[in-house]
Every structure is written in C-alpha cells, then in structure tokens.
Design an enzyme around this catalytic site. Structure first.
Site, short mmCIF file in Angstrom:
data_model
loop_
_atom_site.label_atom_id
_atom_site.label_comp_id
_atom_site.label_asym_id
_atom_site.label_seq_id
_atom_site.Cartn_x
_atom_site.Cartn_y
_atom_site.Cartn_z
N PRO A 158 16.81 39.85 106.41
CG PRO A 158 15.37 40.50 104.71
CD PRO A 158 15.53 39.50 105.81
CE LYS B 172 23.61 49.34 115.63
NZ LYS B 172 22.51 48.92 116.50
CG ASN C 266 10.67 44.87 118.53
OD1 ASN C 266 10.02 45.90 118.59
ND2 ASN C 266 11.14 44.38 117.38
#
Ligand code: C5P
Length: 402
Positions: A307, A339, A211
């Site tokens: 994970p 979040k 990214n």
C-alpha cells in the site's frame, strides 16, 4: 516575561565558569524565576554556597544526606515542582555522569531521579582539548540522543589561556536561551505522525528485501518536531538508531505493518510526515520454511504491490497536513515536481537517495504549490530544524487563510 514564576533548579559543577553562574542566578531571580541552587563538591572549590544563597535567596543544597528536607529525599523533592533543571557550568565529567546514569552525589542523583517530562539543559564549560576529545564528543552525542538540551559552548579565549570551543555561554545568553526554551514553540500543541527508516519484506524466515535507508533523517526530524513542542508519534522500520527521547516510537518491520500503524494513529493528527523508504513491493508467497539452496535452480520470486501509505493518508476526507519525501537517483526537479502532484500533497522534500542514505549530511529541495527551492548541504540535524520551521510556516499560513 516567560521566566516569571518558573521554578529552576540551577546545578553547578566544577569549573572556573562558576563565577558566571552567580550572575546567572541573579539574572534568573530578576526575571521572576525561583532558583534552587544545587552544587557539587567540585563547584564549591570555585564559588561558595554563601554567594549562591545570597543571590538566589534560598538555601543551597550540596549534600545527598542533607536532613533539611523532612523525608530526607532531597533528590526527589527538589525536582518535583521544578520546570527545568539547568546545569551551568556543566563539566566534562558531569556530562559523563549524566550519560552513564551516575548517582553518587546529590546533583547527579537528582538528574537521574527527575521525572521524564522535566527538561534538563546543560551549558558545557571546559578546556578546548577536553571539549574536542572524542570521549567528550561521544557523551555530547549521547546526551543529544537522550533528549538533553545543550546550550553552547561558545568559542573564544579561555581562562586557562588557550583558545577554542569550550567557553560557557555568557549569563545573558543563557537567560535568552532559557526564555526561548519556555516561549511558545513553532509546533506547540500540534500532533505529528511520522514514518522513518526502511521496511523489511521477508522472503522466508531468515531472508528478506530491504533498502539502504538508515532512518537518520526521519529520527532527526522527529527530534526537531518534539523540540518544537509537538506531540510526536514515530512509526519506524528496522534501524540501528536509539529511540528519540520524548517521542512515541512504534517499531514495525514490513510496509503493511507500517501502513496499519499509521492508519490506526492518523485520526486527530495535525501533520503527517512520510520519511520512510517504504518497499514498493513485497514477496507474494513468503515461504514458511527456509528455502533450501538447490545446486542448479535459483528461486523465482513474484511480487505484490505494497500500500502507498502517504497517498492513502493524503486521500482521507480531512487529511492532516501531508509532507512526503522523494529519494531520486536523477532528474530530481522533474521527478519531485511530478511526484508532489501525483501524491496530491502540499509539500514534498526531495533528495538524491543513494548519496544520502546512511550519511550524516544531506542536501534537500522543497517542492510546494509555489514551485521549488533548495536547502543547501548541512547536517541532517540542522536540516531537520529548518524543515520544521518550513512546515510550521506553511501551516500557520493555511490557518490564517481559512
Ligand atoms: O513514490 P515514492 O516511493 O517515491 O514516494 C516516496 C514518498 O512516499 C515518501 O514520503 C515515502 O515515505 C512515501 N511512501 C509511502 N508508502 C509507500 C511508498 C512510499 O508512504 N508504499
């Protein structure tokens, strides 16, 4: 007085601000410090060693080949009992020398030979055009990356008659800055584990998925935490950035490697700051050989979940104080609020991801148990310092409420 008993090597390089160094030496001695003056040849054109010796109360060193030290190694001996080296004034040329590791006179050799744990502080002093010159600014950036602490310069009227940035800080300001430097720091004695940068998930030996995270925010935060006295371990995905000085860097590539490095290092940590843009998925079956291009068909990739490092750390039985980051593309307040609760962490730092990746500036929103508040647009360096203060404040409140 934080300067009492401190051993300071005071280096003078060429510049009219040398006259202020005389008062600085006097102030340091008055504050209880022992001052060992070292002067370059250029500095001696502006002020004499006799003046500096009289004010510091010690013989001044100017020469690499000075035979007063029994083993003739002034560049080693003068720093081994020092608590800090302060170069004031620090000329543009001396900054260049520091950047390039020059060792062609006593002061530069001594800086090069200093133990890595000995702090080096510089108080630049030069003409405004010299300061603004891109060459000088490149050196300023490199000194920052090398962990050198810069004090000033200030703006104002200069001895040459021009006006602008480049004046050395006044002796009183330098004394205050030095006192602050030696005062207990916001994160003194704290152990901080961090992640930063992107992860890279391979498809085959030459391709992968990543990214746009540059690592700049995480590295700035690692530097700020180190400057605040913390012992910092930074687990970083691939970036083009230099390792922050004084920080233990563990370089990883994939999310699983990052997870493993974090879990190995997390015991005994006081704070965990997850800045990395971790890939949510990895390619399920990584090809051992380069996938050949077919004329018609395109490969189909299937993915597995990586994970969630932050959630794993937050779920430990006695987790460190956890700080997460959220890069959103829209609805920052709603997503950030949700979040933080989902990850079960006390503090989440939100930003608009695609507007900040790779940039030197950022705009943040902090989400905690009390709600949210914005940190306005600023350089990532400045925001990192503010964030460290925000984290330190929350930790001290937690400790006092226990
Ligand atoms: O869920 P999301 O990826 O948006 O959460 C971002 C936060 O979680 C960041 O602090 C990031 O470093 C962390 N994270 C993590 N491991 C993952 C995914 C995100 O630690 N696999």
């Amino acid at each position: 007085m934080t300067l009492t008993g401190k051993n300071i090597v005071l280096g003078l390089t060429g510049g009219i601000a040398c006259y202020k160094a005389a008062e600085l030496a006097r102030g340091l001695v008055k504050a209880g410090a022992s001052v060992q003056v070292v002067m370059t040849e250029a500095a001696r054109h502006f002020i004499t060693p006799v003046t500096m010796q009289a004010l510091s109360g010690r013989p001044v060193y100017t020469d690499q080949w000075d035979s007063r030290i029994s083993n003739n190694m002034a560049h080693i001996d003068l720093t081994r009992h020092a608590d800090a080296i302060l170069i004031a004034p620090c000329s543009a040329d001396f900054m260049r020398k520091l950047v390039h590791g020059a060792a062609d006179d006593l002061l530069s050799t001594l800086c090069l030979a200093r133990p890595s744990t000995l702090p080096l502080l510089v108080a630049p002093a030069m003409n405004v055009e010299m300061w603004d010159n891109p060459a000088t600014q490149r050196n300023v950036a490199q000194l920052y990356a090398d962990g050198v602490t810069r004090l000033g310069p200030a703006a104002g009227e200069q001895a040459c008659g021009e006006t602008g940035l480049g004046r050395m800080l006044e002796p009183e300001q330098l004394l205050q800055a030095l006192e602050a430097f030696f005062s207990p720091k916001l994160l003194q004695g704290k152990r901080v584990l961090m992640t930063a940068g992107p992860t890279f998930e391979p498809i085959d030996p030459v391709r992968g998925i990543t990214n746009l995270s540059s690592g700049k925010m995480g590295y700035a935060l690692a530097r700020a935490a180190h400057a605040a006295g913390a012992d910092v371990t930074l687990v970083s995905g691939p970036t083009a950035l230099a390792a922050p000085a004084g920080v233990r860097l563990i370089a990883v590539t994939t999310a699983r490697e990052m997870h493993e490095a974090v879990m190995q290092n997390v015991p005994q940590q006081d704070i965990f700051i997850a800045v990395a843009a971790v890939a949510d998925w990895r390619v399920a079956a990584v090809s051992q050989q380069k996938i050949k291009k077919q004329d018609k068909d395109t490969p189909t990739l299937s993915f597995e979940h990586n994970p969630d490092i932050l959630a794993t750390v937050a779920a430990l039985s006695s987790p460190p104080y956890c700080v997460g980051f959220a890069a959103e593309s829209e609805h920052l307040i709603e997503h950030g609020t949700a979040k933080r609760k989902k990850k079960n962490i006390p503090l989440l730092v939100g930003n608009i991801g695609h507007q900040t990746f790779g940039k030197d500036e950022n705009e943040l929103v902090l989400f905690d148990e009390q709600g949210h508040h914005a940190l306005p647009r600023a350089s990532k360096e400045a925001l990192a310092i503010t964030l460290v203060a925000e984290i330190a404040e929350r930790i001290s409140k937690r400790i006092s409420s226990k």
